[in-house]
Scaffold this motif. Structure first.
Motif, PDB file in Angstrom:
ATOM      1  N   ARG A 185      -3.999  13.276  -8.326  1.00  0.00           N
ATOM      2  CA  ARG A 185      -3.406  12.188  -8.325  1.00  0.00           C
ATOM      3  C   ARG A 185      -2.343  12.120  -7.319  1.00  0.00           C
ATOM      4  N   CYS A 186      -2.115  10.740  -6.470  1.00  0.00           N
ATOM      5  CA  CYS A 186      -0.945  10.955  -5.731  1.00  0.00           C
ATOM      6  C   CYS A 186       0.421  10.668  -6.315  1.00  0.00           C
ATOM      7  N   PRO A 187       1.339  11.655  -6.254  1.00  0.00           N
ATOM      8  CA  PRO A 187       2.486  11.590  -7.316  1.00  0.00           C
ATOM      9  C   PRO A 187       3.202  10.203  -7.026  1.00  0.00           C
ATOM     10  N   VAL A 188       3.268   9.459  -5.774  1.00  0.00           N
ATOM     11  CA  VAL A 188       4.237   8.534  -5.543  1.00  0.00           C
ATOM     12  C   VAL A 188       3.460   7.277  -6.266  1.00  0.00           C
ATOM     13  N   CYS A 189       2.235   6.939  -6.147  1.00  0.00           N
ATOM     14  CA  CYS A 189       1.824   5.616  -6.573  1.00  0.00           C
ATOM     15  C   CYS A 189       1.074   5.922  -7.920  1.00  0.00           C
ATOM     16  N   LYS A 190       0.933   7.296  -8.573  1.00  0.00           N
ATOM     17  CA  LYS A 190       0.389   7.709  -9.592  1.00  0.00           C
ATOM     18  C   LYS A 190      -1.234   7.452  -9.596  1.00  0.00           C
ATOM     19  N   GLU A 231       0.682  -1.067   0.114  1.00  0.00           N
ATOM     20  CA  GLU A 231      -0.013  -0.083  -0.075  1.00  0.00           C
ATOM     21  C   GLU A 231       0.624   1.340   0.082  1.00  0.00           C
ATOM     22  N   CYS A 232       0.492   2.259  -0.607  1.00  0.00           N
ATOM     23  CA  CYS A 232       1.218   3.622  -0.790  1.00  0.00           C
ATOM     24  C   CYS A 232       1.124   4.128   0.601  1.00  0.00           C
ATOM     25  N   LEU A 233       2.374   4.589   1.006  1.00  0.00           N
ATOM     26  CA  LEU A 233       2.329   5.012   2.266  1.00  0.00           C
ATOM     27  C   LEU A 233       2.039   6.661   2.230  1.00  0.00           C
ATOM     28  N   ASN A 234       1.779   7.189   1.126  1.00  0.00           N
ATOM     29  CA  ASN A 234       1.757   8.798   1.153  1.00  0.00           C
ATOM     30  C   ASN A 234       0.250   9.094   0.922  1.00  0.00           C
ATOM     31  N   CYS A 235      -0.576   8.097   0.439  1.00  0.00           N
ATOM     32  CA  CYS A 235      -1.944   8.462   0.158  1.00  0.00           C
ATOM     33  C   CYS A 235      -2.918   7.401   1.094  1.00  0.00           C
ATOM     34  N   PHE A 236      -4.268   7.736   1.283  1.00  0.00           N
ATOM     35  CA  PHE A 236      -5.237   6.967   1.942  1.00  0.00           C
ATOM     36  C   PHE A 236      -5.611   5.971   0.670  1.00  0.00           C
TER      37      PHE A 236
HETATM   38 ZN   LIG Z   1      -0.262   7.056  -3.074  1.00  0.00          ZN
END
Ligand SMILES: [Zn+2]
Length: 196
Positions: free
Chosen positions: A87-92, A39-44
């Motif tokens: 759009r989350c820049p980490v997980c696109k 799971e991306c740590l940057n977004c929910f």
């Molecule tokens: Zn993300």
């Protein structure tokens, strides 16, 4: 009696040489295992849609601090980056990160095995005109090929046409994997690797 013993010995020698043929004439193909998902740590993450909610978990300052800590602890690439909405820049926007896992396997590759009477009768749906390749390799790779995501042969991305088959018995057996080419190139996975 003597005669049959000799012929059995010859037969075994012939069978054993099959693996020698593979190791002697084989080439390395790249087998991609199912990627590791985290799971991306940057977004929910949104479990209902299986994607990112488009909301950052952190404030701008928290994100900067976390990214700095992450890099300081030996991490590489972008893991935390503040964004307002979208759009989350980490997980696109995917909500998770995929780490490709690849293994090189020595195989004997035969393109278009149809010509030898090994017809793949039906082309998988959506892949008309695909080229078929037959791979022969050590049975120890059975699970690897069975569960793989894709196989890359000389830059051609291929998928399994059918489950791998073991031919022969015991020590003389050989793994036969039938794959077909897809239109995609191998760029995508390398791209993901670079982003980390
Ligand atoms: Zn993300």
């Amino acid at each position: 009696m003597v005669h049959s013993r000799i012929s059995l010995k010859t037969k075994n020698r012939f069978k054993n040489s099959m693996r020698d043929v593979v190791s002697g004439l084989g080439k390395d193909v790249t087998v991609y295992k199912q990627p590791l998902k985290a799971e991306c740590l940057n977004c929910f993450y949104d479990k209902l849609t299986n994607s990112s909610t488009g909301k950052c978990k952190w404030t701008a300052l928290e994100a900067i601090t976390k990214q700095a800590d992450y890099l300081a602890s030996g991490g590489a690439g972008l893991q935390y980056k503040f964004f307002k909405v979208g759009r989350c820049p980490v997980c696109k926007g995917k909500g998770f990160l995929e780490t490709p896992r690849k293994v090189w396997v020595n195989t004997l590759v035969t393109w278009n095995p149809q010509n030898r009477g090994n017809t793949l009768r039906t082309t998988p749906a959506g892949y008309e005109g695909a080229t078929v390749a037959e791979l022969k390799t050590d049975p120890k790779y059975h699970k690897l090929f069975r569960d793989c995501q894709k196989v890359v042969i000389e830059g051609n991305v291929c998928k399994l046409a059918k489950p791998p088959v073991l031919r022969g018995l015991g020590n003389n057996s050989i793994l036969v994997v039938t794959v077909f080419t897809t239109d995609t190139t191998d760029k995508e996975s390398d791209g993901i690797l670079k982003q980390y």
